[in-house]
Design a protein around this motif. Structure first.
Motif, PDB file in Angstrom:
ATOM      1  N   LEU A   1       0.813  -1.221   0.000  1.00  0.00           N
ATOM      2  CA  LEU A   1       0.000   0.000   0.000  1.00  0.00           C
ATOM      3  C   LEU A   1       0.845   1.271   0.000  1.00  0.00           C
ATOM      4  O   LEU A   1       0.375   2.336  -0.397  1.00  0.00           O
ATOM      5  CB  LEU A   1      -0.941   0.003   1.217  1.00  0.00           C
ATOM      6  N   ASP A   2       2.077   1.178   0.441  1.00  0.00           N
ATOM      7  CA  ASP A   2       2.947   2.361   0.489  1.00  0.00           C
ATOM      8  C   ASP A   2       3.681   2.598  -0.831  1.00  0.00           C
ATOM      9  O   ASP A   2       4.365   3.616  -0.986  1.00  0.00           O
ATOM     10  CB  ASP A   2       3.991   2.212   1.609  1.00  0.00           C
ATOM     11  N   PHE A   3       3.524   1.672  -1.773  1.00  0.00           N
ATOM     12  CA  PHE A   3       4.277   1.774  -3.030  1.00  0.00           C
ATOM     13  C   PHE A   3       3.685   2.836  -3.946  1.00  0.00           C
ATOM     14  O   PHE A   3       2.465   2.936  -4.112  1.00  0.00           O
ATOM     15  CB  PHE A   3       4.270   0.433  -3.760  1.00  0.00           C
ATOM     16  N   THR A   4       4.556   3.648  -4.555  1.00  0.00           N
ATOM     17  CA  THR A   4       4.156   4.585  -5.608  1.00  0.00           C
ATOM     18  C   THR A   4       5.149   4.471  -6.752  1.00  0.00           C
ATOM     19  O   THR A   4       6.319   4.108  -6.549  1.00  0.00           O
ATOM     20  CB  THR A   4       4.132   6.051  -5.115  1.00  0.00           C
ATOM     21  N   ARG A   5       4.702   4.794  -7.954  1.00  0.00           N
ATOM     22  CA  ARG A   5       5.559   4.684  -9.137  1.00  0.00           C
ATOM     23  C   ARG A   5       6.582   5.820  -9.227  1.00  0.00           C
ATOM     24  O   ARG A   5       7.456   5.811 -10.076  1.00  0.00           O
ATOM     25  CB  ARG A   5       4.700   4.653 -10.404  1.00  0.00           C
ATOM     26  N   THR A   6       6.479   6.791  -8.349  1.00  0.00           N
ATOM     27  CA  THR A   6       7.407   7.927  -8.392  1.00  0.00           C
ATOM     28  C   THR A   6       8.572   7.781  -7.424  1.00  0.00           C
ATOM     29  O   THR A   6       9.530   8.545  -7.485  1.00  0.00           O
ATOM     30  CB  THR A   6       6.657   9.235  -8.072  1.00  0.00           C
ATOM     31  N   GLU A   7       8.498   6.780  -6.557  1.00  0.00           N
ATOM     32  CA  GLU A   7       9.528   6.604  -5.541  1.00  0.00           C
ATOM     33  C   GLU A   7      10.821   6.091  -6.160  1.00  0.00           C
ATOM     34  O   GLU A   7      10.817   5.313  -7.122  1.00  0.00           O
ATOM     35  CB  GLU A   7       9.026   5.618  -4.481  1.00  0.00           C
ATOM     36  N   ASP A   8      11.937   6.524  -5.603  1.00  0.00           N
ATOM     37  CA  ASP A   8      13.257   6.099  -6.084  1.00  0.00           C
ATOM     38  C   ASP A   8      13.683   4.848  -5.318  1.00  0.00           C
ATOM     39  O   ASP A   8      14.211   4.936  -4.206  1.00  0.00           O
ATOM     40  CB  ASP A   8      14.268   7.228  -5.882  1.00  0.00           C
ATOM     41  N   ASN A   9      13.413   3.685  -5.916  1.00  0.00           N
ATOM     42  CA  ASN A   9      13.791   2.435  -5.256  1.00  0.00           C
ATOM     43  C   ASN A   9      14.097   1.373  -6.308  1.00  0.00           C
ATOM     44  O   ASN A   9      13.935   1.607  -7.508  1.00  0.00           O
ATOM     45  CB  ASN A   9      12.684   1.963  -4.296  1.00  0.00           C
TER      46      ASN A   9
ATOM     47  N   ILE B   1      12.571  -1.419  -6.994  1.00  0.00           N
ATOM     48  CA  ILE B   1      11.398  -1.920  -7.713  1.00  0.00           C
ATOM     49  C   ILE B   1      11.102  -1.036  -8.916  1.00  0.00           C
ATOM     50  O   ILE B   1      10.923  -1.524 -10.041  1.00  0.00           O
ATOM     51  CB  ILE B   1      10.170  -1.998  -6.781  1.00  0.00           C
ATOM     52  N   ASN B   2      11.060   0.268  -8.702  1.00  0.00           N
ATOM     53  CA  ASN B   2      10.781   1.176  -9.810  1.00  0.00           C
ATOM     54  C   ASN B   2      11.912   1.183 -10.833  1.00  0.00           C
ATOM     55  O   ASN B   2      11.667   1.299 -12.040  1.00  0.00           O
ATOM     56  CB  ASN B   2      10.524   2.596  -9.292  1.00  0.00           C
ATOM     57  N   ALA B   3      13.139   1.047 -10.361  1.00  0.00           N
ATOM     58  CA  ALA B   3      14.276   0.981 -11.294  1.00  0.00           C
ATOM     59  C   ALA B   3      14.131  -0.244 -12.197  1.00  0.00           C
ATOM     60  O   ALA B   3      14.355  -0.168 -13.413  1.00  0.00           O
ATOM     61  CB  ALA B   3      15.583   0.927 -10.525  1.00  0.00           C
ATOM     62  N   ALA B   4      13.731  -1.362 -11.608  1.00  0.00           N
ATOM     63  CA  ALA B   4      13.553  -2.591 -12.387  1.00  0.00           C
ATOM     64  C   ALA B   4      12.376  -2.467 -13.344  1.00  0.00           C
ATOM     65  O   ALA B   4      12.461  -2.877 -14.512  1.00  0.00           O
ATOM     66  CB  ALA B   4      13.345  -3.777 -11.442  1.00  0.00           C
ATOM     67  N   LEU B   5      11.265  -1.918 -12.871  1.00  0.00           N
ATOM     68  CA  LEU B   5      10.096  -1.726 -13.739  1.00  0.00           C
ATOM     69  C   LEU B   5      10.453  -0.839 -14.921  1.00  0.00           C
ATOM     70  O   LEU B   5      10.138  -1.163 -16.080  1.00  0.00           O
ATOM     71  CB  LEU B   5       8.941  -1.118 -12.953  1.00  0.00           C
ATOM     72  N   ASN B   6      11.121   0.277 -14.642  1.00  0.00           N
ATOM     73  CA  ASN B   6      11.456   1.216 -15.713  1.00  0.00           C
ATOM     74  C   ASN B   6      12.420   0.597 -16.721  1.00  0.00           C
ATOM     75  O   ASN B   6      12.294   0.818 -17.934  1.00  0.00           O
ATOM     76  CB  ASN B   6      12.060   2.492 -15.121  1.00  0.00           C
ATOM     77  N   TYR B   7      13.372  -0.185 -16.227  1.00  0.00           N
ATOM     78  CA  TYR B   7      14.324  -0.848 -17.125  1.00  0.00           C
ATOM     79  C   TYR B   7      13.587  -1.849 -18.016  1.00  0.00           C
ATOM     80  O   TYR B   7      13.782  -1.876 -19.232  1.00  0.00           O
ATOM     81  CB  TYR B   7      15.402  -1.552 -16.306  1.00  0.00           C
ATOM     82  N   GLY B   8      12.748  -2.665 -17.414  1.00  0.00           N
ATOM     83  CA  GLY B   8      11.990  -3.647 -18.190  1.00  0.00           C
ATOM     84  C   GLY B   8      11.075  -3.008 -19.204  1.00  0.00           C
ATOM     85  O   GLY B   8      10.997  -3.446 -20.368  1.00  0.00           O
ATOM     86  N   TYR B   9      10.387  -1.946 -18.789  1.00  0.00           N
ATOM     87  CA  TYR B   9       9.498  -1.245 -19.725  1.00  0.00           C
ATOM     88  C   TYR B   9      10.289  -0.669 -20.895  1.00  0.00           C
ATOM     89  O   TYR B   9       9.810  -0.661 -22.034  1.00  0.00           O
ATOM     90  CB  TYR B   9       8.756  -0.104 -19.017  1.00  0.00           C
ATOM     91  N   SER B  10      11.493  -0.158 -20.626  1.00  0.00           N
ATOM     92  CA  SER B  10      12.297   0.439 -21.701  1.00  0.00           C
ATOM     93  C   SER B  10      12.705  -0.615 -22.723  1.00  0.00           C
ATOM     94  O   SER B  10      12.763  -0.325 -23.934  1.00  0.00           O
ATOM     95  CB  SER B  10      13.533   1.146 -21.132  1.00  0.00           C
ATOM     96  N   ILE B  11      12.974  -1.842 -22.272  1.00  0.00           N
ATOM     97  CA  ILE B  11      13.313  -2.921 -23.193  1.00  0.00           C
ATOM     98  C   ILE B  11      12.102  -3.270 -24.056  1.00  0.00           C
ATOM     99  O   ILE B  11      12.210  -3.444 -25.285  1.00  0.00           O
ATOM    100  CB  ILE B  11      13.802  -4.166 -22.420  1.00  0.00           C
ATOM    101  N   ILE B  12      10.926  -3.375 -23.438  1.00  0.00           N
ATOM    102  CA  ILE B  12       9.699  -3.671 -24.180  1.00  0.00           C
ATOM    103  C   ILE B  12       9.388  -2.546 -25.160  1.00  0.00           C
ATOM    104  O   ILE B  12       9.032  -2.790 -26.327  1.00  0.00           O
ATOM    105  CB  ILE B  12       8.515  -3.876 -23.211  1.00  0.00           C
TER     106      ILE B  12
END
Length: 290
Positions: free
Chosen positions: A160-168, A170-181
């Protein structure tokens, strides 16, 4: 059909030799160009010959370049994706607004459906709420069920505390994966002769990849699933390669098992057929292969 994803992570010199890419590092390695779909240049200590770059462009092989932090920062895209690019772009400009909205409605519906399916696989009760959002979707998603679903979905996955704007991590991994896709979709759009700037829903004047941003939406869930399964005490080379390997995972599309890389080709072609024939029912989506 090309299938190899080549990652260059150390100092090396790359050149062209009789249909092979030659990688000169501690050892000399030759890779047949006809087998390569994507090359990820992870190290900034890599040099490439112009003749190799020209041949990679001609063969429509996606080349992604990383910055000093090993994050994707740019890519190689040819000017001419097909022999009739000018005609394809004229068609793209002439796509009917009603048809674009119909296709976008199908895409955003499928994205929420895939999010719901992932939550179901993980035994999350929030899947029921996403099911209710699916039933509430209207034409062109004017009530923004996608946005409401995203908040519920990410909180269910990462807390519940997770946001897509946080520097962590999880977001680094999501952003990297999305960039590959995203890069894989830009390759397919260019290879089919269209331009990435003109989207269906996304229309940011500063986004060069509006169309790729539209088409990739249902495939984001593959990255989310992988990141959820990863132990992200750190986000370094091994974790990044795990995300790159998503393109080699298997899904079902159009009645056959395909690598994600090939599924993207099939899906993109079906979207273009739908837009050109004014028939959103032609769009072919993938299914999870369990």
């Amino acid at each position: 059909m090309s299938w190899r994803i080549i990652v260059i992570s150390k100092r090396a010199k790359l050149d062209l030799q009789l249909g092979y890419m030659v990688v000169r590092s501690e050892e000399v390695t030759k890779v047949v160009l006809s087998e390569i779909s994507t090359i990820l240049i992870e190290s900034t200590a890599v040099s490439l010959t112009t003749s190799l770059l020209a041949e990679l462009t001609r063969r429509k092989i996606k080349v992604i370049f990383c910055d000093e932090k090993k994050n994707p920062s740019s890519e190689l895209i040819g000017y001419y994706g097909s022999h009739d690019t000018s005609n394809k772009i004229r068609k793209q400009i002439a796509w009917r607004k009603n048809t674009k909205e119909a296709v976008w409605t199908e895409i955003v519906t499928e994205k929420i459906r895939k999010q719901k399916e992932l939550l179901e696989m993980l035994g999350k009760e929030e899947a029921e709420l996403l099911l209710s959002y699916l039933k509430e979707i209207v034409w062109n998603d004017t009530t923004n069920r996608e946005g409401h679903a995203a908040k519920v979905y990410f909180n269910a996955l990462f807390g519940l505390d997770f946001t897509r704007t946080e520097d962590n991590n999880i977001n680094a991994a999501l952003n990297y994966g999305y960039s590959i896709i995203l890069s894989t979709f830009t390759r397919e759009i260019a290879a089919n002769g269209y331009i990435t700037q003109l989207g269906l829903f996304h229309d940011n004047m500063f986004n060069q990849f509006n169309l790729a941003s539209d088409l990739m939406e249902p495939f984001r869930v593959l990255v989310d699933r992988e990141v959820k399964q990863m132990k992200l005490d750190s986000f370094e080379h091994d974790e990044k390669m795990q995300l790159v390997n998503i393109l080699n995972q298997e899904v079902s599309i159009d009645g056959r098992i395909q690598y994600v890389n090939n599924a993207i080709k099939i899906y993109c072609k079906s979207v273009f057929d739908a837009l050109n024939d004014d028939d959103s029912s032609l769009v072919r989506f993938y299914r999870f292969e369990l």
